[in-house]
Design a protein around this motif. Sequence first.
Motif, PDB file in Angstrom:
ATOM      1  N   ILE A  26       0.844  -1.209   0.000  1.00 21.59           N
ATOM      2  CA  ILE A  26       0.000   0.000   0.000  1.00 21.59           C
ATOM      3  C   ILE A  26       0.873   1.252   0.000  1.00 21.59           C
ATOM      4  CG2 ILE A  26      -1.707   1.326   1.312  1.00 21.59           C
ATOM      5  CD1 ILE A  26      -2.827  -1.161  -0.070  1.00 21.59           C
ATOM      6  N   ALA A  27       1.937   1.230   0.801  1.00 21.46           N
ATOM      7  CA  ALA A  27       2.845   2.376   0.851  1.00 21.46           C
ATOM      8  C   ALA A  27       3.456   2.635  -0.527  1.00 21.46           C
ATOM      9  CB  ALA A  27       3.943   2.129   1.882  1.00 21.46           C
ATOM     10  N   LEU A  32       3.632   6.086  -5.270  1.00 15.36           N
ATOM     11  CA  LEU A  32       3.581   6.242  -6.715  1.00 15.36           C
ATOM     12  C   LEU A  32       2.569   7.320  -7.108  1.00 15.36           C
ATOM     13  CD1 LEU A  32       4.609   5.054  -9.448  1.00 15.36           C
ATOM     14  CD2 LEU A  32       2.636   3.523  -9.381  1.00 15.36           C
ATOM     15  N   LEU A  33       1.420   7.327  -6.448  1.00 14.12           N
ATOM     16  CA  LEU A  33       0.371   8.296  -6.758  1.00 14.12           C
ATOM     17  C   LEU A  33       0.734   9.703  -6.306  1.00 14.12           C
ATOM     18  CD1 LEU A  33      -2.759   6.143  -5.826  1.00 14.12           C
ATOM     19  CD2 LEU A  33      -2.116   6.890  -8.122  1.00 14.12           C
ATOM     20  N   LEU A  34       1.380   9.804  -5.137  1.00 19.53           N
ATOM     21  CA  LEU A  34       1.720  11.123  -4.586  1.00 19.53           C
ATOM     22  C   LEU A  34       3.118  11.593  -4.969  1.00 19.53           C
ATOM     23  CD1 LEU A  34       0.262  10.851  -0.955  1.00 19.53           C
ATOM     24  CD2 LEU A  34      -0.834  11.741  -3.020  1.00 19.53           C
ATOM     25  N   GLU A  35       3.865  10.690  -5.649  1.00 20.77           N
ATOM     26  CA  GLU A  35       5.261  11.003  -6.019  1.00 20.77           C
ATOM     27  C   GLU A  35       6.080  11.339  -4.787  1.00 20.77           C
ATOM     28  OE1 GLU A  35       5.173  13.993  -9.031  1.00 20.77           O
ATOM     29  OE2 GLU A  35       4.108  12.738 -10.474  1.00 20.77           O
ATOM     30  N   GLY A  50      -7.312  18.213  -0.278  1.00 19.54           N
ATOM     31  CA  GLY A  50      -6.201  18.826  -0.988  1.00 19.54           C
ATOM     32  C   GLY A  50      -5.981  18.106  -2.292  1.00 19.54           C
ATOM     33  N   GLU A  51      -5.181  18.719  -3.165  1.00 18.80           N
ATOM     34  CA  GLU A  51      -4.963  18.140  -4.483  1.00 18.80           C
ATOM     35  C   GLU A  51      -4.335  16.757  -4.381  1.00 18.80           C
ATOM     36  OE1 GLU A  51      -2.517  19.063  -8.606  1.00 18.80           O
ATOM     37  OE2 GLU A  51      -2.802  20.671  -7.135  1.00 18.80           O
ATOM     38  N   LYS A  52      -3.371  16.614  -3.451  1.00 11.64           N
ATOM     39  CA  LYS A  52      -2.702  15.320  -3.299  1.00 11.64           C
ATOM     40  C   LYS A  52      -3.658  14.282  -2.727  1.00 11.64           C
ATOM     41  CE  LYS A  52       2.220  16.316  -3.089  1.00 11.64           C
ATOM     42  NZ  LYS A  52       3.469  16.131  -2.338  1.00 11.64           N
ATOM     43  N   ASN A  53      -4.412  14.672  -1.710  1.00  9.32           N
ATOM     44  CA  ASN A  53      -5.321  13.719  -1.071  1.00  9.32           C
ATOM     45  C   ASN A  53      -6.434  13.253  -2.002  1.00  9.32           C
ATOM     46  OD1 ASN A  53      -3.821  13.810   1.210  1.00  9.32           O
ATOM     47  ND2 ASN A  53      -5.351  14.799   2.509  1.00  9.32           N
ATOM     48  N   GLU A  54      -6.766  14.078  -3.000  1.00 10.77           N
ATOM     49  CA  GLU A  54      -7.786  13.690  -3.964  1.00 10.77           C
ATOM     50  C   GLU A  54      -7.362  12.431  -4.720  1.00 10.77           C
ATOM     51  OE1 GLU A  54     -10.889  14.771  -4.776  1.00 10.77           O
ATOM     52  OE2 GLU A  54     -10.765  15.980  -2.954  1.00 10.77           O
ATOM     53  N   LYS A  55      -6.052  12.277  -4.926  1.00  3.04           N
ATOM     54  CA  LYS A  55      -5.534  11.126  -5.667  1.00  3.04           C
ATOM     55  C   LYS A  55      -5.672   9.824  -4.875  1.00  3.04           C
ATOM     56  CE  LYS A  55      -2.051  13.819  -8.187  1.00  3.04           C
ATOM     57  NZ  LYS A  55      -0.599  13.968  -8.479  1.00  3.04           N
ATOM     58  N   ILE A  56      -5.791   9.950  -3.555  1.00  8.24           N
ATOM     59  CA  ILE A  56      -5.821   8.742  -2.718  1.00  8.24           C
ATOM     60  C   ILE A  56      -7.092   8.690  -1.872  1.00  8.24           C
ATOM     61  CG2 ILE A  56      -3.308   8.434  -2.655  1.00  8.24           C
ATOM     62  CD1 ILE A  56      -3.333   9.831   0.100  1.00  8.24           C
ATOM     63  N   GLN A  57      -8.175   9.298  -2.367  1.00  7.82           N
ATOM     64  CA  GLN A  57      -9.418   9.354  -1.589  1.00  7.82           C
ATOM     65  C   GLN A  57      -9.952   7.959  -1.256  1.00  7.82           C
ATOM     66  OE1 GLN A  57     -11.452  11.577   0.083  1.00  7.82           O
ATOM     67  NE2 GLN A  57      -9.546  12.720  -0.122  1.00  7.82           N
ATOM     68  N   SER A  58      -9.858   7.029  -2.201  1.00 10.72           N
ATOM     69  CA  SER A  58     -10.357   5.673  -1.943  1.00 10.72           C
ATOM     70  C   SER A  58      -9.559   5.018  -0.821  1.00 10.72           C
ATOM     71  CB  SER A  58     -10.264   4.820  -3.216  1.00 10.72           C
ATOM     72  OG  SER A  58     -11.138   5.312  -4.199  1.00 10.72           O
ATOM     73  N   TYR A  59      -8.246   5.236  -0.831  1.00  7.28           N
ATOM     74  CA  TYR A  59      -7.393   4.673   0.219  1.00  7.28           C
ATOM     75  C   TYR A  59      -7.750   5.272   1.584  1.00  7.28           C
ATOM     76  CZ  TYR A  59      -4.305   2.805  -3.449  1.00  7.28           C
ATOM     77  OH  TYR A  59      -3.784   2.124  -4.515  1.00  7.28           O
ATOM     78  N   ILE A  60      -7.951   6.588   1.604  1.00  5.26           N
ATOM     79  CA  ILE A  60      -8.280   7.269   2.861  1.00  5.26           C
ATOM     80  C   ILE A  60      -9.627   6.792   3.396  1.00  5.26           C
ATOM     81  CG2 ILE A  60      -8.855   9.513   3.877  1.00  5.26           C
ATOM     82  CD1 ILE A  60      -6.798  10.764   1.949  1.00  5.26           C
TER      83      ILE A  60
END
Length: 290
Positions: A26-27, A32-35, A50-60
């Motif tokens: 998962i890490a 990879l998604l957040l670079e 936030g813009e970064k958190n939008e990329k991982i909303q499903s994970y959150i």
Amino acid sequence: INEIRKPVQNYKHGTIVIEMKTKQEIADEVNLLLETKSDDLKVLESDTKGEKNEKIQSYIAGFNWANQHLGKLVHSDLSEIGKYAADETKACFIKKITIYYSCPLTDKGLVLVDTPGANSIHSRHTEVAFEYMKHADIIIYLTYFNHAFSYADREFLIQLGRIKDTFTSDKMFFAINASDLAENEEDERDVVLHVKNNLQTFGIRNPRLFPLSSKNELLHPERRNSGFDKFTESLFHYIEHDLESAIIRSAQSSINHAKAMIENIMIETEQRIEKEDEYLETLHQRERFL
């Protein structure tokens, strides 16, 4: 990856076994998604937008549920599969789902594997799918009636076209789903021809193409206008004739290869023994002279 297998003693018909990803996996995906480069999953405990958190909303959204299961096996039954496979807040934490289900294909010993598509957000998912397809006994590539090939599809199929001739038999089947969207038979033929022409430009010659309607199959079990009758007839013919012959040829080839390796080892061993005997004889002659 989803697998459908024949039921066994410990896993009866309708059982599903869910293999969860590890914390490290998962890490790696989050990085990879957040670079970023971090082994810490605290970012998934954050509710801040936030813009970064939008990329991982499903994970959150799914982390509270998943955290207690990471790296483990979760057991359930078929009635619950939608809760895991269709809910992205859970699916993103799942490595593989194995479904134990009795049907004509699994009862023959076949394992059905549903791989990630060519458009997966994770490039390694596409690599995994390609590896499965290289070694699979049968490939069923699913596309859609009103879905043009994307760039990712094209690149994937070009790679597949390059290795197609290395297969021991023509194991590829192309299913065009949602054929019920065709206005008439001519419209359906045009779409099939379009897909065929595209595949040929990708290096896939003479593809087996089947326009299908899963909607009509579900609505009319007698398979009226679904196309599944021709598809299953062709598939089972391949399994019962071409596939069995291909497996026998492959097994014979493996046996011949193993025999050749053993023969080479024996020849090399004999040559080494002869050289050792010659060396010992040379030593004995020197001793006699001394």
